[in-house]
Design a protein around this motif. Structure first.
Motif, PDB file in Angstrom:
ATOM      1  N   PHE A  88       0.818  -1.149  -0.041  1.00  0.00           N
ATOM      2  CA  PHE A  88       0.069   0.030  -0.085  1.00  0.00           C
ATOM      3  C   PHE A  88       0.917   1.109   0.127  1.00  0.00           C
ATOM      4  CE2 PHE A  88      -2.344  -3.649   1.852  1.00  0.00           C
ATOM      5  CZ  PHE A  88      -3.851  -3.245   1.238  1.00  0.00           C
ATOM      6  N   ASN A  89       0.623   2.027  -0.597  1.00  0.00           N
ATOM      7  CA  ASN A  89       1.294   3.463  -0.909  1.00  0.00           C
ATOM      8  C   ASN A  89       1.279   4.186   0.515  1.00  0.00           C
ATOM      9  OD1 ASN A  89       1.921   3.365  -3.676  1.00  0.00           O
ATOM     10  ND2 ASN A  89      -0.408   3.667  -3.968  1.00  0.00           N
ATOM     11  N   TRP A  90       0.240   4.185   1.192  1.00  0.00           N
ATOM     12  CA  TRP A  90       0.031   4.868   2.302  1.00  0.00           C
ATOM     13  C   TRP A  90       0.977   4.389   3.261  1.00  0.00           C
ATOM     14  CZ3 TRP A  90      -1.204   2.777   7.116  1.00  0.00           C
ATOM     15  CH2 TRP A  90      -2.129   1.612   6.998  1.00  0.00           C
ATOM     16  N   ILE A  91       1.540   3.043   3.379  1.00  0.00           N
ATOM     17  CA  ILE A  91       2.302   2.426   4.411  1.00  0.00           C
ATOM     18  C   ILE A  91       3.849   2.966   4.078  1.00  0.00           C
ATOM     19  CG2 ILE A  91       3.226   0.213   4.990  1.00  0.00           C
ATOM     20  CD1 ILE A  91       0.646  -1.069   4.736  1.00  0.00           C
ATOM     21  N   ILE A  92       3.940   2.978   2.669  1.00  0.00           N
ATOM     22  CA  ILE A  92       5.286   3.508   1.943  1.00  0.00           C
ATOM     23  C   ILE A  92       5.544   4.861   2.761  1.00  0.00           C
ATOM     24  CG2 ILE A  92       6.711   3.930   0.178  1.00  0.00           C
ATOM     25  CD1 ILE A  92       5.318   1.661  -1.423  1.00  0.00           C
ATOM     26  N   VAL A  93       4.555   5.589   2.369  1.00  0.00           N
ATOM     27  CA  VAL A  93       4.600   7.068   2.917  1.00  0.00           C
ATOM     28  C   VAL A  93       4.980   7.190   4.423  1.00  0.00           C
ATOM     29  CG1 VAL A  93       3.636   9.251   3.085  1.00  0.00           C
ATOM     30  CG2 VAL A  93       3.365   8.030   1.094  1.00  0.00           C
ATOM     31  N   LYS A  94       4.310   6.330   5.166  1.00  0.00           N
ATOM     32  CA  LYS A  94       4.610   6.245   6.624  1.00  0.00           C
ATOM     33  C   LYS A  94       6.079   5.922   7.058  1.00  0.00           C
ATOM     34  CE  LYS A  94       1.897   4.774   9.758  1.00  0.00           C
ATOM     35  NZ  LYS A  94       1.340   3.951  10.792  1.00  0.00           N
ATOM     36  N   TYR A  95       6.386   4.847   6.295  1.00  0.00           N
ATOM     37  CA  TYR A  95       7.841   4.596   6.646  1.00  0.00           C
ATOM     38  C   TYR A  95       8.771   5.657   6.251  1.00  0.00           C
ATOM     39  CZ  TYR A  95       7.100  -0.385   7.775  1.00  0.00           C
ATOM     40  OH  TYR A  95       6.844  -1.508   8.365  1.00  0.00           O
ATOM     41  N   LEU A  96       8.582   6.298   5.143  1.00  0.00           N
ATOM     42  CA  LEU A  96       9.407   7.494   4.755  1.00  0.00           C
ATOM     43  C   LEU A  96       9.493   8.534   5.825  1.00  0.00           C
ATOM     44  CD1 LEU A  96       8.558   7.444   0.966  1.00  0.00           C
ATOM     45  CD2 LEU A  96      10.680   6.640   1.829  1.00  0.00           C
ATOM     46  N   ILE A  97       8.008   8.981   6.290  1.00  0.00           N
ATOM     47  CA  ILE A  97       8.153   9.991   7.414  1.00  0.00           C
ATOM     48  C   ILE A  97       8.922   9.364   8.671  1.00  0.00           C
ATOM     49  CG2 ILE A  97       6.462  10.960   8.791  1.00  0.00           C
ATOM     50  CD1 ILE A  97       4.416  10.873   6.607  1.00  0.00           C
ATOM     51  N   ASN A  98       8.568   8.227   9.020  1.00  0.00           N
ATOM     52  CA  ASN A  98       9.167   7.813  10.219  1.00  0.00           C
ATOM     53  C   ASN A  98      10.845   7.696   9.931  1.00  0.00           C
ATOM     54  OD1 ASN A  98       8.660   4.644  12.468  1.00  0.00           O
ATOM     55  ND2 ASN A  98       9.847   6.576  12.516  1.00  0.00           N
ATOM     56  N   LEU A 141      16.099  10.556  10.995  1.00  0.00           N
ATOM     57  CA  LEU A 141      17.447  11.005  10.449  1.00  0.00           C
ATOM     58  C   LEU A 141      17.470  12.361  10.636  1.00  0.00           C
ATOM     59  CD1 LEU A 141      17.411   9.200   7.126  1.00  0.00           C
ATOM     60  CD2 LEU A 141      18.734   8.604   9.247  1.00  0.00           C
ATOM     61  N   PHE A 142      16.402  13.305  10.560  1.00  0.00           N
ATOM     62  CA  PHE A 142      16.414  14.548  10.697  1.00  0.00           C
ATOM     63  C   PHE A 142      16.650  15.157  12.063  1.00  0.00           C
ATOM     64  CE2 PHE A 142      14.713  18.856  11.030  1.00  0.00           C
ATOM     65  CZ  PHE A 142      15.399  19.431   9.981  1.00  0.00           C
ATOM     66  N   GLY A 143      15.946  14.205  13.238  1.00  0.00           N
ATOM     67  CA  GLY A 143      16.235  14.282  14.367  1.00  0.00           C
ATOM     68  C   GLY A 143      17.670  14.117  14.946  1.00  0.00           C
ATOM     69  N   THR A 144      18.306  13.019  14.299  1.00  0.00           N
ATOM     70  CA  THR A 144      19.603  12.441  14.561  1.00  0.00           C
ATOM     71  C   THR A 144      20.415  13.440  14.108  1.00  0.00           C
ATOM     72  OG1 THR A 144      18.912  10.186  14.591  1.00  0.00           O
ATOM     73  CG2 THR A 144      21.118  10.694  14.176  1.00  0.00           C
ATOM     74  N   PHE A 145      20.567  14.208  12.961  1.00  0.00           N
ATOM     75  CA  PHE A 145      21.765  14.871  12.470  1.00  0.00           C
ATOM     76  C   PHE A 145      21.441  16.188  12.522  1.00  0.00           C
ATOM     77  CE2 PHE A 145      21.915  10.571  10.111  1.00  0.00           C
ATOM     78  CZ  PHE A 145      23.202  10.399  10.352  1.00  0.00           C
ATOM     79  N   PHE A 146      20.099  16.697  12.790  1.00  0.00           N
ATOM     80  CA  PHE A 146      19.975  18.238  13.001  1.00  0.00           C
ATOM     81  C   PHE A 146      19.226  18.741  14.359  1.00  0.00           C
ATOM     82  CE2 PHE A 146      20.066  17.133   8.525  1.00  0.00           C
ATOM     83  CZ  PHE A 146      20.805  18.073   7.903  1.00  0.00           C
ATOM     84  N   LEU A 147      18.076  18.191  14.496  1.00  0.00           N
ATOM     85  CA  LEU A 147      17.433  18.593  15.758  1.00  0.00           C
ATOM     86  C   LEU A 147      17.931  18.475  16.737  1.00  0.00           C
ATOM     87  CD1 LEU A 147      13.578  18.123  14.712  1.00  0.00           C
ATOM     88  CD2 LEU A 147      14.839  20.199  15.363  1.00  0.00           C
ATOM     89  N   GLY A 148      18.525  17.148  16.962  1.00  0.00           N
ATOM     90  CA  GLY A 148      19.155  16.747  18.242  1.00  0.00           C
ATOM     91  C   GLY A 148      20.429  17.595  18.530  1.00  0.00           C
ATOM     92  N   PHE A 198      12.139  24.378  12.312  1.00  0.00           N
ATOM     93  CA  PHE A 198      12.050  23.060  12.140  1.00  0.00           C
ATOM     94  C   PHE A 198      11.234  22.416  13.134  1.00  0.00           C
ATOM     95  CE2 PHE A 198      15.221  24.638   9.192  1.00  0.00           C
ATOM     96  CZ  PHE A 198      14.790  24.158   8.115  1.00  0.00           C
ATOM     97  N   GLY A 199      11.161  22.375  14.423  1.00  0.00           N
ATOM     98  CA  GLY A 199      10.471  21.621  15.287  1.00  0.00           C
ATOM     99  C   GLY A 199       8.887  21.422  15.244  1.00  0.00           C
ATOM    100  N   PRO A 200       8.491  22.565  14.938  1.00  0.00           N
ATOM    101  CA  PRO A 200       7.029  22.591  14.730  1.00  0.00           C
ATOM    102  C   PRO A 200       6.604  21.715  13.406  1.00  0.00           C
ATOM    103  CG  PRO A 200       7.511  24.966  15.562  1.00  0.00           C
ATOM    104  CD  PRO A 200       8.779  24.130  15.388  1.00  0.00           C
ATOM    105  N   LEU A 201       7.584  22.069  12.357  1.00  0.00           N
ATOM    106  CA  LEU A 201       7.278  21.343  11.246  1.00  0.00           C
ATOM    107  C   LEU A 201       7.469  19.976  11.425  1.00  0.00           C
ATOM    108  CD1 LEU A 201       7.029  21.390   7.715  1.00  0.00           C
ATOM    109  CD2 LEU A 201       9.342  21.538   8.005  1.00  0.00           C
ATOM    110  N   GLN A 202       8.495  19.529  12.168  1.00  0.00           N
ATOM    111  CA  GLN A 202       8.649  17.874  12.324  1.00  0.00           C
ATOM    112  C   GLN A 202       7.472  17.286  13.203  1.00  0.00           C
ATOM    113  OE1 GLN A 202      10.832  15.699  11.677  1.00  0.00           O
ATOM    114  NE2 GLN A 202      11.989  14.829  13.303  1.00  0.00           N
TER     115      GLN A 202
END
Length: 223
Positions: free
Chosen positions: A136-146, A151-158, A191-195
């Motif tokens: 299902f496409n929506w499952i793929i999108v959820k994995y991409l978001i997750n 990754l964004f939290g690890t390399f930027f927000l964190g 970027f915090g609220p965006l996340q």
């Protein structure tokens, strides 16, 4: 699919099927790596074929943990944004460091475990139920978001949050004149609220299940 691909690799490397490959002398390390990797792929593929979907009770428990981790992740993310707004109204250096330390504490001990909890339970749900990983496409999108959020939290927000805590711990109120601190604070505000909004969108994607099945429309599996 993985099983037959690994068979093809071994056949190409040794001239016979993988079951007969041990009778042939393995050459250099490359030969060994290809053979053992292909063998592992076969074992994994056969294990997946033999794995039976979990029952309704196990599925309910898994779904409950998935929802719990998602709620924890989103709730903590929103709480961190509220603390970010509070930070702009403090008047002492100790208060500044306390707020930054609280945000860092939430990030280290709640955000990170819950983010990986969502990912792990999601993988188990795809593996052990009929939903699958790529049906299902929506499952793929959820994995991409997750994955994107992790990754964004690890390399930027964190690093931004950690840097603000470290600077304010040493400089206290003088941190408000520190260029690095101000840059990190600005990035977190942007970027915090965006996340958090992206994570909330993932919740509605889960509920609405848009875009249907890949290739053709079929009946959806039961939750």
């Amino acid at each position: 699919m993985i099983y037959y691909f690994s068979k093809l690799v071994i056949c190409w490397q040794f001239g016979k099927y993988g079951d007969e490959a041990p009778n042939y002398k393995l050459g250099d390390d490359r030969d060994k790596a290809i053979y053992y990797l292909s063998t592992c792929c076969q074992i994994y593929a056969k294990g997946c074929e033999q794995m039976k979907p979990i029952g309704s009770t196990g599925r309910a428990w898994l779904k409950g943990f998935h929802i719990f981790f998602a709620c924890t992740w989103i709730g903590t993310a929103i709480s961190m944004q509220l603390l970010t707004f509070v930070r702009s109204h403090i008047s002492t250096g100790d208060e500044l460091w306390a707020v930054n330390a609280a945000i860092k504490l939430l990030d280290d001990y709640i955000i990170i475990p819950s983010a990986f909890g969502v990912l792990i339970t999601g993988i188990l749900f795809s593996w052990l139920t009929n939903w699958g990983f790529f049906k299902f496409n929506w499952i793929i999108v959820k994995y991409l978001i997750n994955i994107e959020a992790i990754l964004f939290g690890t390399f930027f927000l964190g690093p931004w949050v950690n840097g603000m805590e470290a600077i304010s711990k040493v400089e206290r109120l003088s941190a408000l004149q520190n260029i690095t601190y101000l840059h990190n604070a600005k990035m977190v505000v942007y970027f915090g609220p965006l996340q958090a909004l992206i994570l909330i969108a993932a919740v509605f994607i889960t509920v609405l299940k848009p875009w249907g099945k890949r290739g053709k429309a079929e009946k959806k599996p039961h939750n």
